[in-house]
Scaffold this motif. Structure first.
Motif, PDB file in Angstrom:
ATOM      1  N   MET A   1       0.856  -1.179   0.000  1.00  0.00           N
ATOM      2  CA  MET A   1       0.000   0.000   0.000  1.00  0.00           C
ATOM      3  C   MET A   1       0.893   1.230   0.000  1.00  0.00           C
ATOM      4  O   MET A   1       1.803   1.333   0.792  1.00  0.00           O
ATOM      5  N   GLN A   2       0.591   2.138  -0.917  1.00  0.00           N
ATOM      6  CA  GLN A   2       1.360   3.367  -0.936  1.00  0.00           C
ATOM      7  C   GLN A   2       0.746   4.381   0.020  1.00  0.00           C
ATOM      8  O   GLN A   2      -0.371   4.202   0.500  1.00  0.00           O
ATOM      9  N   LYS A   3       1.510   5.436   0.311  1.00  0.00           N
ATOM     10  CA  LYS A   3       1.037   6.506   1.186  1.00  0.00           C
ATOM     11  C   LYS A   3       0.924   7.789   0.384  1.00  0.00           C
ATOM     12  O   LYS A   3       1.768   8.071  -0.467  1.00  0.00           O
ATOM     13  N   LEU A   4      -0.118   8.545   0.673  1.00  0.00           N
ATOM     14  CA  LEU A   4      -0.264   9.863   0.071  1.00  0.00           C
ATOM     15  C   LEU A   4       0.777  10.770   0.715  1.00  0.00           C
ATOM     16  O   LEU A   4       0.794  10.922   1.941  1.00  0.00           O
ATOM     17  N   MET A   5       1.647  11.335  -0.115  1.00  0.00           N
ATOM     18  CA  MET A   5       2.730  12.162   0.417  1.00  0.00           C
ATOM     19  C   MET A   5       2.443  13.657   0.264  1.00  0.00           C
ATOM     20  O   MET A   5       2.860  14.447   1.104  1.00  0.00           O
ATOM     21  N   THR A   6       1.741  14.036  -0.819  1.00  0.00           N
ATOM     22  CA  THR A   6       1.405  15.440  -1.041  1.00  0.00           C
ATOM     23  C   THR A   6      -0.039  15.522  -1.539  1.00  0.00           C
ATOM     24  O   THR A   6      -0.544  14.584  -2.161  1.00  0.00           O
ATOM     25  N   ILE A   7      -0.665  16.634  -1.295  1.00  0.00           N
ATOM     26  CA  ILE A   7      -2.048  16.827  -1.738  1.00  0.00           C
ATOM     27  C   ILE A   7      -2.134  16.792  -3.266  1.00  0.00           C
ATOM     28  O   ILE A   7      -3.148  16.369  -3.829  1.00  0.00           O
ATOM     29  N   GLU A   8      -1.064  17.174  -3.931  1.00  0.00           N
ATOM     30  CA  GLU A   8      -1.049  17.177  -5.388  1.00  0.00           C
ATOM     31  C   GLU A   8      -1.164  15.765  -5.966  1.00  0.00           C
ATOM     32  O   GLU A   8      -1.575  15.596  -7.113  1.00  0.00           O
ATOM     33  N   GLU A  11      -5.550  13.898  -6.647  1.00  0.00           N
ATOM     34  CA  GLU A  11      -6.401  13.866  -7.847  1.00  0.00           C
ATOM     35  C   GLU A  11      -5.893  12.897  -8.918  1.00  0.00           C
ATOM     36  O   GLU A  11      -6.680  12.116  -9.456  1.00  0.00           O
ATOM     37  N   PRO A  12      -4.592  12.899  -9.238  1.00  0.00           N
ATOM     38  CA  PRO A  12      -4.121  11.919 -10.216  1.00  0.00           C
ATOM     39  C   PRO A  12      -4.373  10.467  -9.783  1.00  0.00           C
ATOM     40  O   PRO A  12      -4.649   9.603 -10.617  1.00  0.00           O
ATOM     41  N   LEU A  13      -4.312  10.199  -8.487  1.00  0.00           N
ATOM     42  CA  LEU A  13      -4.573   8.843  -7.999  1.00  0.00           C
ATOM     43  C   LEU A  13      -6.040   8.442  -8.170  1.00  0.00           C
ATOM     44  O   LEU A  13      -6.354   7.263  -8.285  1.00  0.00           O
ATOM     45  N   PRO A  46      -5.781  -7.293  -6.242  1.00  0.00           N
ATOM     46  CA  PRO A  46      -4.675  -6.757  -7.052  1.00  0.00           C
ATOM     47  C   PRO A  46      -5.131  -5.810  -8.161  1.00  0.00           C
ATOM     48  O   PRO A  46      -4.306  -5.076  -8.717  1.00  0.00           O
ATOM     49  N   ASP A  47      -6.423  -5.783  -8.444  1.00  0.00           N
ATOM     50  CA  ASP A  47      -6.949  -4.895  -9.479  1.00  0.00           C
ATOM     51  C   ASP A  47      -7.206  -3.482  -8.961  1.00  0.00           C
ATOM     52  O   ASP A  47      -7.632  -2.618  -9.720  1.00  0.00           O
ATOM     53  N   MET A  48      -6.929  -3.260  -7.679  1.00  0.00           N
ATOM     54  CA  MET A  48      -7.174  -1.952  -7.064  1.00  0.00           C
ATOM     55  C   MET A  48      -5.882  -1.399  -6.494  1.00  0.00           C
ATOM     56  O   MET A  48      -5.010  -2.147  -6.068  1.00  0.00           O
ATOM     57  N   THR A  49      -5.808  -0.076  -6.462  1.00  0.00           N
ATOM     58  CA  THR A  49      -4.701   0.605  -5.813  1.00  0.00           C
ATOM     59  C   THR A  49      -5.183   1.058  -4.440  1.00  0.00           C
ATOM     60  O   THR A  49      -6.269   1.630  -4.322  1.00  0.00           O
ATOM     61  N   PHE A  50      -4.391   0.805  -3.413  1.00  0.00           N
ATOM     62  CA  PHE A  50      -4.723   1.219  -2.057  1.00  0.00           C
ATOM     63  C   PHE A  50      -3.737   2.298  -1.625  1.00  0.00           C
ATOM     64  O   PHE A  50      -2.526   2.144  -1.804  1.00  0.00           O
ATOM     65  N   VAL A  51      -4.290   3.376  -1.060  1.00  0.00           N
ATOM     66  CA  VAL A  51      -3.466   4.512  -0.656  1.00  0.00           C
ATOM     67  C   VAL A  51      -3.831   4.889   0.778  1.00  0.00           C
ATOM     68  O   VAL A  51      -4.996   5.185   1.078  1.00  0.00           O
ATOM     69  N   ASP A  56      -4.248  13.456   9.968  1.00  0.00           N
ATOM     70  CA  ASP A  56      -3.720  14.682  10.566  1.00  0.00           C
ATOM     71  C   ASP A  56      -2.939  15.520   9.563  1.00  0.00           C
ATOM     72  O   ASP A  56      -3.000  16.744   9.594  1.00  0.00           O
ATOM     73  N   LYS A  57      -2.227  14.874   8.650  1.00  0.00           N
ATOM     74  CA  LYS A  57      -1.447  15.599   7.639  1.00  0.00           C
ATOM     75  C   LYS A  57      -2.360  16.193   6.569  1.00  0.00           C
ATOM     76  O   LYS A  57      -2.065  17.239   5.999  1.00  0.00           O
ATOM     77  N   PHE A  58      -3.486  15.521   6.305  1.00  0.00           N
ATOM     78  CA  PHE A  58      -4.391  15.951   5.230  1.00  0.00           C
ATOM     79  C   PHE A  58      -5.782  16.269   5.778  1.00  0.00           C
ATOM     80  O   PHE A  58      -6.791  15.844   5.239  1.00  0.00           O
ATOM     81  N   ILE A  59      -5.823  17.055   6.839  1.00  0.00           N
ATOM     82  CA  ILE A  59      -7.088  17.386   7.508  1.00  0.00           C
ATOM     83  C   ILE A  59      -8.025  18.160   6.583  1.00  0.00           C
ATOM     84  O   ILE A  59      -9.241  17.962   6.620  1.00  0.00           O
TER      85      ILE A  59
END
Length: 103
Positions: A1-8, A11-13, A46-51, A56-59
């Motif tokens: 599972m990846q982590k959202l690192m920036t708000i940018e 949307e692409p995800l 496996p057909d889905m991406t999990f993020v 707290d970082k993306f309140i």
């Protein structure tokens, strides 16, 4: 599972394929309860991406998406929200799998 690192990155995800965002926080007991089974859930789909999204970082993002309880899950497919499992209750592996099966 990846982590959202920036708000940018958000949307692409959401724009390509099926993506499930897992809203969580380090201090959340119910999140800690479900985190150990998340790798198995990810492996089962496996057909889905999990993020993983740190609440707290993306309140502001949580506010925009009406995420007021964690852990919560919001799914997107090709830019549109297709489902959500959002409340303040503890979630089980079975409940999460059931939610995913409706997508």
């Amino acid at each position: 599972m990846q982590k959202l690192m920036t708000i940018e990155e958000f949307e692409p995800l959401t724009a390509k394929g099926k993506t499930i965002f897992f809203f969580t926080a380090d201090w959340c007991g119910d999140c800690s309860f479900i985190k150990p089974v998340m790798p198995e859930i990810v492996e089962n789909h496996p057909d889905m991406t999990f993020v993983e999204v740190d609440r707290d970082k993306f309140i502001d993002l949580c506010g925009d998406l009406s995420i007021f309880g964690i852990p919560s899950f919001v799914a997107f497919e090709n830019g549109s929200e297709i489902g959500r499992f959002v409340n303040k209750d503890r979630k089980t592996k079975e409940e999460i799998e059931s939610f995913i099966s409706t997508l």
